[in-house]
Design a protein around this motif. Structure first.
Motif, PDB file in Angstrom:
ATOM      1  N   GLU A   1      -2.444  62.834  64.482  1.00  0.00           N
ATOM      2  CA  GLU A   1      -2.441  61.923  63.798  1.00  0.00           C
ATOM      3  C   GLU A   1      -2.348  60.634  64.587  1.00  0.00           C
TER       4      GLU A   1
ATOM      5  N   PRO B   1      -6.804  58.152  65.168  1.00  0.00           N
ATOM      6  CA  PRO B   1      -7.331  56.663  65.112  1.00  0.00           C
ATOM      7  C   PRO B   1      -7.156  55.796  66.512  1.00  0.00           C
TER       8      PRO B   1
ATOM      9  N   TYR C   1      -9.632  62.547  60.476  1.00  0.00           N
ATOM     10  CA  TYR C   1      -9.919  61.165  60.448  1.00  0.00           C
ATOM     11  C   TYR C   1     -11.385  60.622  60.128  1.00  0.00           C
TER      12      TYR C   1
END
Length: 198
Positions: free
Chosen positions: A105, A109, A181
């Protein structure tokens, strides 16, 4: 039946009283075309029969014992903590899936935040992502665990896609973590599988 002053029907008891009072000569004659009720009697005594009592006794026989037996069976089935079978692997330390999810996580990004989909660069980009994630996950893996990292990337459009995997492993020792994602141009699905090697 006679009615009371409030417009409600009289109860059976009041009908009986009124009918006894009709024996007096000063009372009005009954209304025409309405049959008279005659002597109405109300019984407040319960009627019992031997066959009914025997049937009730058969139905309630050992009721408390049967109910206690059912409750005891429910309590016996309760499993507090399932134990792995004797043939399952018993690693001294298990994988922390939450730590692997935090890595995924946090990494995806940052790496793919402003990347646009280019079909020529996707194969090398997926290989780089997979290698970098593998190097970060190795830091949190316990001893004697092997790891497999699979990254899938595609263009984000009008279509839907499902990424599915099937594994044969020991559920008491092995585990996996996955993360998806998406940005405006692409999607990326990363799955990390950890297997304990004896």
């Amino acid at each position: 039946m006679t009615s009371k002053t409030g417009g409600k029907r009289a109860s059976v008891a009041s009908v009986r009283i009124n009918m006894e009072a009709s024996d007096k000569p000063a009372q009005k004659a009954p209304i025409r075309n309405k049959p008279s009720l005659g002597n109405v009697s109300v019984s407040t005594h319960a009627s019992w029969s031997i066959s009914g009592l025997l049937a009730a006794q058969r139905m309630t026989k050992n009721f408390k014992e049967r109910r206690a037996h059912k409750v005891a069976l429910v309590k016996k089935i309760e499993i507090v903590e399932p134990q792995p079978p004797s043939f399952a692997s018993r690693p001294p330390e298990k994988v922390q899936v939450s730590a692997i999810r935090q890595i995924l996580e946090g990494y995806l990004p940052l790496r793919l935040g402003d990347t646009t989909y280019d079909p020529k660069q996707v194969p090398s980009l997926v290989k780089e992502i997979s290698d970098e994630i593998r190097s970060q996950v190795k830091k949190v893996l316990p001893a004697r665990y092997k790891m497999l990292c699979v990254a899938t990337m595609g263009e984000r459009g009008q279509e839907d896609i499902k990424v599915v995997s099937r594994c044969l492993w020991d559920p008491h020792a092995d585990n996996y973590a996955a993360h998806v994602y998406q940005n405006d141009s692409l999607f990326c699905v990363v799955s990390v599988y950890t297997v304990f090697c004896e």
